[in-house]
Design an enzyme around this catalytic site. Structure first.
Site, short mmCIF file in Angstrom:
data_model
loop_
_atom_site.label_atom_id
_atom_site.label_comp_id
_atom_site.label_asym_id
_atom_site.label_seq_id
_atom_site.Cartn_x
_atom_site.Cartn_y
_atom_site.Cartn_z
N GLY A 184 0.84 -1.21 0.00
CA GLY A 184 0.00 0.00 0.00
C GLY A 184 0.87 1.25 0.00
O GLY A 184 1.80 1.36 0.81
N ARG B 219 1.24 -5.18 -5.04
CA ARG B 219 1.33 -6.28 -4.07
C ARG B 219 1.68 -7.50 -4.93
O ARG B 219 0.81 -8.15 -5.48
CB ARG B 219 0.00 -6.44 -3.34
CG ARG B 219 -0.41 -5.20 -2.53
CD ARG B 219 -1.74 -5.41 -1.81
NE ARG B 219 -2.31 -4.16 -1.30
CZ ARG B 219 -1.95 -3.58 -0.16
NH1 ARG B 219 -0.99 -4.13 0.56
NH2 ARG B 219 -2.51 -2.45 0.25
N ASP C 102 5.27 -4.88 6.19
CA ASP C 102 5.92 -6.13 6.63
C ASP C 102 5.95 -7.18 5.53
O ASP C 102 6.90 -7.96 5.43
CB ASP C 102 5.28 -6.63 7.93
CG ASP C 102 4.05 -7.46 7.71
OD1 ASP C 102 3.20 -7.03 6.91
OD2 ASP C 102 3.97 -8.54 8.29
N THR D 10 4.16 2.73 5.31
CA THR D 10 2.77 2.29 5.44
C THR D 10 2.04 3.24 6.37
O THR D 10 2.63 3.74 7.33
CB THR D 10 2.65 0.86 6.02
OG1 THR D 10 1.28 0.58 6.31
CG2 THR D 10 3.46 0.68 7.29
N ASP E 263 -0.26 2.40 8.33
CA ASP E 263 -0.79 1.64 9.48
C ASP E 263 0.02 1.80 10.76
O ASP E 263 -0.48 1.51 11.84
CB ASP E 263 -0.87 0.15 9.13
CG ASP E 263 -1.80 -0.11 7.97
OD1 ASP E 263 -1.75 -1.21 7.39
OD2 ASP E 263 -2.57 0.81 7.60
N ASP F 100 2.27 -0.08 12.02
CA ASP F 100 2.13 -1.36 12.74
C ASP F 100 3.41 -2.20 12.69
O ASP F 100 3.36 -3.42 12.69
CB ASP F 100 0.98 -2.18 12.14
CG ASP F 100 1.19 -2.42 10.65
OD1 ASP F 100 0.45 -3.25 10.07
OD2 ASP F 100 2.12 -1.82 10.08
N ARG G 283 -5.83 -1.76 8.64
CA ARG G 283 -5.85 -3.22 8.47
C ARG G 283 -6.10 -3.85 9.85
O ARG G 283 -7.14 -3.56 10.44
CB ARG G 283 -4.57 -3.73 7.85
CG ARG G 283 -4.77 -5.08 7.14
CD ARG G 283 -3.49 -5.60 6.52
NE ARG G 283 -3.04 -4.83 5.37
CZ ARG G 283 -3.51 -5.01 4.14
NH1 ARG G 283 -4.45 -5.89 3.92
NH2 ARG G 283 -3.04 -4.30 3.14
N ARG H 198 -4.87 7.44 2.33
CA ARG H 198 -3.60 7.00 1.71
C ARG H 198 -2.96 8.10 0.87
O ARG H 198 -1.81 7.99 0.45
CB ARG H 198 -3.87 5.79 0.85
CG ARG H 198 -4.14 4.54 1.66
CD ARG H 198 -2.89 3.72 1.73
NE ARG H 198 -2.66 3.14 0.42
CZ ARG H 198 -3.24 2.02 0.01
NH1 ARG H 198 -4.06 1.35 0.80
NH2 ARG H 198 -3.00 1.54 -1.19
O1 F6P Z 1 -1.79 -1.26 4.61
C1 F6P Z 1 -2.29 -0.02 4.23
C2 F6P Z 1 -3.77 -0.10 3.93
O2 F6P Z 1 -4.23 1.17 3.63
C3 F6P Z 1 -4.59 -0.67 5.08
O3 F6P Z 1 -4.79 0.27 6.12
C4 F6P Z 1 -5.84 -1.06 4.34
O4 F6P Z 1 -6.61 -2.03 5.01
C5 F6P Z 1 -5.26 -1.62 3.03
O5 F6P Z 1 -4.02 -0.96 2.82
C6 F6P Z 1 -6.14 -1.41 1.81
O6 F6P Z 1 -5.51 -2.11 0.76
P1 F6P Z 1 -5.85 -1.76 -0.77
O7 F6P Z 1 -5.30 -0.39 -1.07
O8 F6P Z 1 -5.12 -2.84 -1.54
O9 F6P Z 1 -7.35 -1.80 -0.90
#
Ligand code: F6P
Length: 325
Positions: A13, A74, A105, A128, A130, A132, A174, A258
């Site tokens: 992400g 990803r 991670d 990220t 998050d 985390d 997440r 984001r």
């Molecule tokens: O890991 C970052 C994040 O924004 C999480 O907080 C969220 O759950 C996820 O990515 C969303 O993933 P995507 O952008 O693939 O929908």
């Protein structure tokens, strides 16, 4: 081994501040007469040979922009033997001596495996929203994300107060609740629901009902998407019958968390980490994530730089309860 060429990629992400990190990497490398190759679309770009020269000029005027000029992915291919071999072939083709990966991670798991299999120097930066990851107080993008949430919820509070409404606002993270934690404190939320702390539904109902009796003009509950009830809509469906006198609305903030121009905090954090990563590579150090702990640059081996569900500070949780009276 003398390092002549470094490659950089962004993976997983995206997060605001990634461009500041890329800029710092390229400028620090140029200062030390090293070449930098930019890999597009994360590990997929390594596999598919989407690799191009990055110069100091290419990273001008990007520090203020969210997203990543290198794009991201990803990657499913990078977890396969064939994918890793193809990536290594391309690394050799471009005479790349070391790799810097910016991500979460999952990114570091791949980096650790690849670095071990091919005995190849890799350093990770925590990119990220998050926040985390073990090994850093803050990840690149977290400060911007919580400020985005605060600004959005301040707007929601205006309309909630006009209509005497109760809003459940779902935020990202997440399976971590750290975006909910600090943004919830920042907006003066009536309650903050996170996966790290079990949600006591009866206590929540009682508190909201008491607030209404005391004529609180608006109520905001911040819900981390990973909270055990399964998010804001599931929670409201469960609670609605016990809150008959409330006019309830749900707002899912989603991917605005984001994007956006990175805050100064994230720009400085990302710049420090990018600068430190290149200097570590020059000193032939690798196999770890760069972090900042108590304002000092730290190095955490990839094997430990993993997701962690924090045990939250009890005093902070008590403060949240007291200030939400
Ligand atoms: O890991 C970052 C994040 O924004 C999480 O907080 C969220 O759950 C996820 O990515 C969303 O993933 P995507 O952008 O693939 O929908």
């Amino acid at each position: 081994m003398s390092i002549k060429t470094i490659a950089v990629l962004t993976s997983g992400g995206d997060s605001p501040g990634m461009n500041a990190a890329i800029r710092a990497i390229v400028r620090t490398a140029a200062y030390n007469n090293l070449n930098v190759m930019g890999v597009m679309h994360g590990y997929n770009g390594l596999i598919n040979n989407e690799i191009k020269q990055l110069t100091s000029a290419n990273v001008g005027n990007i520090i203020q922009h969210g997203g990543t000029i290198l794009k991201t992915s990803r990657s499913k291919g990078f977890v396969t033997t064939e994918g890793m071999q193809q990536a290594y072939n391309n690394i050799q083709k471009h005479h790349i001596d070391a790799l810097i990966v910016i991500g979460g991670d999952g990114t570091f798991k791949g980096a650790q495996e690849f670095g071990t299999i091919y005995n190849f120097p890799i350093i990770g930066l925590p990119g990220t929203i998050d926040n985390d990851l073990v090994g850093t107080d803050f990840t690149i993008g977290y400060d911007t994300a919580i400020n985005t949430v605060v600004e959005a919820v301040d707007r929601i509070r205006d309309t909630a107060a006009s209509h005497d409404r109760l809003f459940f606002v779902e935020v990202m993270g997440r399976d971590a609740g750290l975006i909910a934690l600090r943004s919830g404190i920042g907006v003066g939320a009536e309650a903050i629901l996170m996966p790290e702390t079990p949600t006591q539904l009866n206590e929540l109902i009682e508190k909201l009902t008491n607030d209404q009796r005391r004529k609180k003009s608006s109520s905001i509950v911040i819900v981390a998407e990973g909270e055990e009830e399964g998010g804001a809509y599931a929670l409201v469906k469960r609670l609605q019958p016990s809150l008959p006198n409330f006019d309830i609305r749900v707002s899912i903030l989603g991917h605005i968390q984001r994007g956006g121009s990175p805050t100064a905090m994230d720009r400085v954090l990302a710049s420090r980490m990018g600068y430190a990563a290149v200097n570590a590579i020059i000193q032939n150090q690798s196999g770890f994530m760069i972090g900042v702990i108590h304002n000092k640059i730290a190095q955490t081996p990839f094997a430990q730089a993993t997701k962690h569900i924090q045990t939250l500070d009890a005093d902070l949780l008590k403060m949240i309860e007291v200030l939400a009276m």
